[in-house]
Design a protein around this motif. Structure first.
Motif, short mmCIF file in Angstrom:
data_model
loop_
_atom_site.label_atom_id
_atom_site.label_comp_id
_atom_site.label_asym_id
_atom_site.label_seq_id
_atom_site.Cartn_x
_atom_site.Cartn_y
_atom_site.Cartn_z
N ARG A 54 1.04 -1.11 -0.01
CA ARG A 54 0.08 0.19 -0.04
C ARG A 54 0.32 1.20 0.48
O ARG A 54 0.39 2.12 -0.57
N GLN A 55 2.26 1.24 1.05
CA GLN A 55 2.77 2.35 0.75
C GLN A 55 3.35 2.62 -0.33
O GLN A 55 4.41 4.26 -0.87
N SER A 99 10.88 6.82 13.09
CA SER A 99 10.10 6.76 13.74
C SER A 99 9.91 4.84 13.89
O SER A 99 11.24 5.10 14.75
N VAL A 197 2.68 13.77 9.61
CA VAL A 197 2.04 12.82 9.34
C VAL A 197 1.84 11.75 10.36
O VAL A 197 3.06 11.59 11.48
N GLU A 199 2.63 9.02 13.50
CA GLU A 199 2.74 7.33 13.52
C GLU A 199 2.07 5.99 12.78
O GLU A 199 2.22 5.26 12.12
N GLU A 200 0.56 6.04 13.79
CA GLU A 200 -0.17 5.40 13.40
C GLU A 200 -0.55 5.29 11.64
O GLU A 200 -0.87 3.67 10.87
N VAL A 201 -0.32 6.73 10.81
CA VAL A 201 -0.53 6.55 9.65
C VAL A 201 0.79 6.21 9.02
O VAL A 201 0.85 5.04 7.99
N ILE A 202 2.00 6.09 9.44
CA ILE A 202 3.26 5.38 8.59
C ILE A 202 2.86 3.87 9.28
O ILE A 202 3.71 3.69 8.50
N THR A 204 0.45 2.07 8.82
CA THR A 204 -0.14 1.30 8.47
C THR A 204 -0.11 1.42 7.10
O THR A 204 -0.95 1.10 5.58
N SER A 206 -0.15 4.21 5.36
CA SER A 206 -1.19 5.44 4.54
C SER A 206 -0.17 6.90 4.13
O SER A 206 -0.98 7.50 3.97
N ALA A 207 0.94 6.46 4.53
CA ALA A 207 1.12 7.79 4.14
C ALA A 207 1.41 8.49 2.57
O ALA A 207 1.55 7.92 2.10
N THR A 208 1.11 9.62 2.87
CA THR A 208 0.81 10.64 0.94
C THR A 208 1.75 11.35 1.08
O THR A 208 2.49 11.61 1.87
#
Length: 218
Positions: A54-55, A99, A197, A199-202, A204, A206-208
């Protein structure tokens, strides 16, 4: 998923030009062992494949934003696309260096996947094994050289030095290289964006990366 993302970014001609080689999954790549050590500190301790897929897809999509090529002077060529995908990966790696372990694992696996998938795709074209190590080492050297040069400028917030480094890499041996100040500015903005962003986004995948800012209306 990763293979699809890379092919969407580069297209088959990129692999015909780069012609690097393959390291089968689970095997150490001897072409650049010192770099494997750097990114191998957190090698696949967890099952991160879906997150990495996904990333990586998000990073590849960012590297193909038309505005980068239409407004920021990146050549829309095989190597121009390689430069932008490298930049997207470098930006993500710089974000994840602070992270938790899970974020660093994801960054390392994305870099591994980048080289392994290009390697695999090159072999699909029938490139001989004898030429693999030297060609893979050259491609790896290009990526890590850019990581070092761009990080040096970004660590000090020197947009001018970053633009010059981008010129050297994107327009090598060109008497009148295009102005890279716009791309340098986007990279600085992207780094700021990623720093915010969560850390929860990283974790998963899902970072953009941010879009290219619209030019001011005069």
């Amino acid at each position: 998923m990763i293979g699809i993302a890379i092919r969407a970014c580069f297209g088959k001609p990129a692999f015909e030009i780069m012609q690097q080689g393959q390291t089968p999954a689970g095997m150490k790549n001897e072409a650049f062992p010192e770099k494997t050590m750097i990114f191998g500190l957190f090698r696949k301790k967890n099952n991160n494949q879906a997150i990495v897929d996904r990333q990586y897809a998000a990073l590849a999509a960012a590297a193909r934003m038309p505005e980068l090529y239409e407004r920021l002077n990146v050549p829309d060529t095989v190597m121009g696309r390689f430069e932008m995908l490298s930049i997207a990966m470098i930006l993500f790696f710089r974000r994840t260096r602070a992270s938790a372990t899970s974020g660093q694992e994801i960054a390392q696996e994305i870099v591994d996947a980048f080289f392994q998938d290009i390697d695999y795709s090159i072999r699909e074209l029938g490139i001989g094994d004898n030429s693999v190590p030297k060609r893979m080492k050259k491609l790896a050297g290009m990526f890590y050289g850019r990581l070092e040069a761009y990080s040096k400028a970004m660590d000090t917030g020197d947009a001018e030095a970053l633009a010059l480094a981008l010129q050297r890499n994107i327009y090598p041996e060109t008497a009148a290289p295009a102005d890279m100040s716009g791309l340098a500015g986007w990279m600085m903005a992207a780094e700021s964006h990623l720093s915010a962003v969560a850390e929860e986004v990283i974790a998963t995948g899902s970072a953009t990366l941010p879009p290219v800012a619209c030019p001011p209306v005069i």
